[in-house]
Design a protein around this motif. Structure first.
Motif, PDB file in Angstrom:
ATOM      1  N   GLY B  83       0.834  -1.182   0.000  1.00 52.08           N
ATOM      2  CA  GLY B  83       0.000   0.000   0.000  1.00 52.08           C
ATOM      3  C   GLY B  83       0.870   1.234   0.000  1.00 52.08           C
ATOM      4  N   LEU B  84       0.379   2.255  -0.637  1.00 44.50           N
ATOM      5  CA  LEU B  84       1.123   3.509  -0.695  1.00 44.50           C
ATOM      6  C   LEU B  84       0.150   4.635  -0.368  1.00 44.50           C
ATOM      7  N   TYR B  85       0.686   5.756   0.071  1.00 51.66           N
ATOM      8  CA  TYR B  85      -0.179   6.912   0.342  1.00 51.66           C
ATOM      9  C   TYR B  85      -0.690   7.451  -0.992  1.00 51.66           C
ATOM     10  N   LYS B  86      -1.978   7.300  -1.222  1.00 49.84           N
ATOM     11  CA  LYS B  86      -2.524   7.630  -2.544  1.00 49.84           C
ATOM     12  C   LYS B  86      -2.427   9.107  -2.889  1.00 49.84           C
ATOM     13  N   MET B  88      -0.073  11.182  -1.999  1.00 51.40           N
ATOM     14  CA  MET B  88       1.296  11.722  -2.097  1.00 51.40           C
ATOM     15  C   MET B  88       1.804  11.596  -3.528  1.00 51.40           C
ATOM     16  N   ARG B  92       7.621  12.665  -3.426  1.00 45.25           N
ATOM     17  CA  ARG B  92       7.522  12.897  -1.981  1.00 45.25           C
ATOM     18  C   ARG B  92       7.484  11.573  -1.233  1.00 45.25           C
ATOM     19  N   TYR B  96      10.168  10.356   1.487  1.00 44.80           N
ATOM     20  CA  TYR B  96       9.712  10.027   2.846  1.00 44.80           C
ATOM     21  C   TYR B  96      10.241   8.658   3.259  1.00 44.80           C
ATOM     22  N   TYR B  97      10.037   7.665   2.402  1.00 44.18           N
ATOM     23  CA  TYR B  97      10.474   6.312   2.741  1.00 44.18           C
ATOM     24  C   TYR B  97      12.005   6.239   2.864  1.00 44.18           C
ATOM     25  N   GLN B 141       6.736   0.930  -5.282  1.00 46.68           N
ATOM     26  CA  GLN B 141       6.925   0.279  -3.988  1.00 46.68           C
ATOM     27  C   GLN B 141       8.274  -0.452  -3.951  1.00 46.68           C
ATOM     28  N   ALA B 144      10.856   2.130  -3.385  1.00 46.16           N
ATOM     29  CA  ALA B 144      10.842   2.552  -1.983  1.00 46.16           C
ATOM     30  C   ALA B 144      11.577   1.541  -1.098  1.00 46.16           C
TER      31      ALA B 144
END
Lengths: 439, 300
Positions: B83-86, B88, B92, B96-97, B141, B144
């Motif tokens: 899952g990823l922050y949709k 963002m 970014r 962040y990661y 992902q 990341a």
């Protein structure tokens, strides 16, 4: 610590870039502005169509006065004050009085006939004035007002005022009293509300100042409600954030890089930064308005310091609670039921602020403000009411709240650590307690 | 030195034993495949390596550090459930990661650019995650996971749901990581991928280690007990051959598991059907997996 800060700044960045933040930022001033502007803009938009009212005056003494007063009102009192050369504008409806011959029918027949006329739209209302309405001996007659538009208050209020003035005047005459004299000797002595006098360092007596409703009421209320608003805008958002991370399966990735406690603290700090930003913007604007209107000196400077202390405590307390709930839930429906008790705790100050502001040093106020979840908002409210609170009381409240905050953060941290990775388990307070007590 | 050293580890959830008395050594620089049926304990083992959960018993040493998350900044983890922050943007999100892995922002930016370029996503860097296709999001992902140049990369089902093109991109990236000396652990249900990519394979079944070693070592345990053939005629004949313990029909070819003399089998076979090809081989990883975790076994 670096990781906590990274999470905090990212959460902050995400929040302040969102549309919700911009809307939230503008919502309060916009709402306040609209609350002031809308009545101003709509004050001329009232329905000014004529209101016909039939008067059945069995006393025969009042209808004439009503006619003449209505005439006077319709000619002079229903217009906005116009500048020179400007055409005056009607801002209130005319009241057209219709005198009804009382001898033509019985009271019941009058009521039925006039009711039909109101139904047909011919009349707006009708009034029946008892024969003995002027009697001052104790057998008081009644005045009945009938309409099918009971929400329109202007007409019955005006009728009541004019009828009572006339009734009083007649009664004075009946008793042989000079009305002007009675009014003069029964005039109330005005109570002037003042603070306390004091002696300055130079020995001069400083007179007590007049009570200012802004200082005694508005500043404490605004301080408390601003704190409440900050909590309401941050804590549920934290819950939603965690829930989203769980539902979107982001959290497992995160906890491989940071500990759940770091994640929780980062989120709390991020929410705190958002609240501080909002508060600074609101307080700056409020301070400017206070300065512009010449009542800046009514706001004690130390209140700003305490506001931020209590804001931090409030966000930590309620933010932790909501984060723990968010970590326990698997979907938004679970959160709604678990959120209720936490929401109730946020609401305690809002439910008790009225008796507390009226007696800020009373026992109820003191104990309520020492109940840690309520301390930030209620202590803020109490200390903002002049002349404020003894410092020991504020510090005691802060110490208890800090202790409670530590406990709640640790408890929430434990629930968060276990809950954040749990899937497919029913969310309940029992489960939260089980996690809290687990090794 | 071993990147991961697991000794006598057990983990239970209530009455369910997820992992039982597990010993495992993952050498540095190797590609180690974790295989096993769903619910066999793979993800629990991975979570324990990452110290997301703690073992009830035993020790886990990751890059020389035992019992702490100290090594986690040097581990890249791609969970099975992604899952990823949709909301963002790609940039970014990667920053962040990377920064929560204690990477410098400048370095993280450069790495993000390089990986996005390599994965063909550079023009998407300012777009929000919600605008990406599923395959693109999976590649983001993956980036990341590896952006912080981890020494150990743990990939839980990295190829699931990918189309052949994206699958190949990720596969090449995993090979490149190995060439750079990164230790890669990946769990998969794709046995052919595991055979082709892994130096060693570890299979966990019902919380217990059932296989551990290189592919040839594992196949050695089973010997050359498989005949791969292609026949024309009645395939039902295969089940009636002497010494045959199992038949798997793939349409184009058939596999027999046998014991005894293969010459006898071939002779009898040629009497009843036309044999197009006949080869004695070692069992495939898929075959071994199914033998261990067949429905019969699972339902036991």
């Amino acid at each position: 610590m670096n990781k906590i800060l990274t999470i905090a700044f990212t959460e902050y960045g995400n929040a302040v870039r969102s549309k919700a933040f911009i809307i939230g930022l503008l919502a309060m001033p916009l709402m306040m502005g609209l609350m002031i502007a809308i009545p101003q803009l709509t004050k001329d938009k009232v329905d000014v169509s004529d209101r016909a009212v039939a008067i059945v005056d069995f006393s025969g003494e009042i209808v004439g006065v009503l006619e003449s007063r209505a005439l006077m009102r319709n000619e002079n009192e229903i217009f906005s004050s116009a500048a020179e050369g400007e055409e005056r504008k009607q801002i209130q409806p005319k009241f057209n009085i219709e005198r009804v011959d009382t001898t033509r029918a019985s009271r019941e027949e009058h009521v039925l006939q006039l009711s039909d006329r109101v139904r047909s739209g011919e009349l707006f209302a009708f009034v029946l004035i008892d024969e003995n309405v002027l009697d001052s001996s104790g057998a008081e007659g009644k005045t009945a007002y009938h309409t099918r538009t009971p929400t329109f208050q202007m007409l019955p209020s005006w009728l009541e005022m004019v009828i009572n003035e006339r009734v009083q005047s007649v009664r004075f005459e009946q008793e042989g009293l000079d009305q002007t004299l009675v009014e003069r000797i029964t005039k109330w002595s005005r109570l002037e509300r003042l603070g306390l006098a004091s002696r300055s360092e130079s020995g001069e007596v400083e007179e007590a100042k007049k009570e200012n409703r802004i200082a005694t009421f508005a500043i404490p209320a605004v301080s408390m409600f601003l704190l409440f608003m900050m909590v309401m805008s941050s804590a549920p958002a934290l819950l939603n954030g965690v829930l989203e991370e769980k539902m979107q399966k982001i959290v497992e990735f995160l906890v491989s890089s940071v500990t759940p406690f770091q994640l929780m603290m980062g989120k709390l700090l991020g929410a705190m930064l958002v609240s501080l930003t909002l508060s600074i913007l609101y307080l700056s604007s409020a301070t400017y308005i206070a300065w512009d209107n010449g009542f800046l000196d009514l706001i004690p400077t130390h209140l700003f310091f305490w506001f931020f202390v209590f804001l931090i405590l409030a966000i930590l307390i309620f933010g932790s609670m909501f984060l723990a709930i968010g970590a326990t839930c698997n979907e938004i429906q679970d959160a709604q039921s678990l959120m209720f008790p936490a929401m109730l705790m946020v609401m305690v100050p809002v439910m008790t602020w009225m008796p507390i502001i009226q007696s800020p040093t009373g026992t109820f106020a003191r104990w309520m403000s020492l109940f840690p979840p309520a301390t930030p908002m209620l202590m803020m409210l109490r200390m903002a009411v002049p002349p404020g609170l003894p410092l020991w009381e504020v510090l005691l409240g802060v110490c208890l709240a800090v202790g409670f905050t530590l406990l709640i953060v640790l408890a929430a941290g434990k629930i968060f650590r276990i809950g954040i990775l749990s899937q497919g388990q029913n969310a309940s307070f029992g489960r939260m307690l089980k996690w809290l007590l687990s090794k | 030195m071993n990147a991961v050293e697991i000794s006598g580890v057990s983990k239970s959830f209530g009455s369910h034993t997820a992992v039982s008395d597990l010993d495992l050594s993952v050498p540095e620089g190797s590609v180690y495949g974790f295989i096993g049926p769903n619910g066999s304990g793979k993800t629990t083992t991975i979570r324990m390596i990452l110290h997301i959960i703690h073992p009830d018993k035993g020790t886990i040493e990751v890059m020389g550090k035992a019992g702490t998350r100290a090594a986690n900044d040097r581990i890249g983890y791609l969970p099975e459930e992604r899952g990823l922050y949709k909301k963002m943007t790609v940039n970014r999100l990667l920053l962040y990661y990377a920064t929560i892995k204690c990477m410098e922002r400048k370095d993280a930016k450069e790495q993000a650019e390089a990986w996005l370029e390599r994965m063909g996503l550079i023009e998407w860097k300012t777009r929000k995650i919600e605008a990406l296709s599923k395959g693109m999001a999976q590649k983001v992902q993956f980036i990341a996971t590896v952006i912080s140049r981890p020494k150990l990369v743990i990939l839980d089902e990295p190829f699931s749901g990918l189309d052949p093109v994206n699958l190949d991109v990720i596969r090449q990236a995993v090979v490149a990581l190995k060439e750079q000396g990164t230790t890669v652990i990946f769990s998969t249900h794709d046995m052919e991928m595991a055979e082709r990519m892994c130096d060693s394979i570890f299979m966990i079944y019902r919380g217990k280690k059932v296989l551990d070693g290189t592919l040839s070592q594992i196949q050695q345990q089973y010997g050359e007990d498989t005949i791969r053939m292609s026949i024309e005629g009645d395939r039902g004949t295969l089940n009636r051959l002497p010494g045959v313990m199992g038949v798997r029909d793939f349409g184009q070819y058939q596999e027999l598991r046998f014991s005894g003399d293969p010459q006898v089998i071939m002779k009898q076979l040629m009497e009843s059907v036309s044999v197009q090809s006949f080869a004695i081989t070692k069992p495939s990883l898929h075959d071994i997996f199914v033998r261990i975790a067949s429905p019969k076994e699972i339902n036991e």
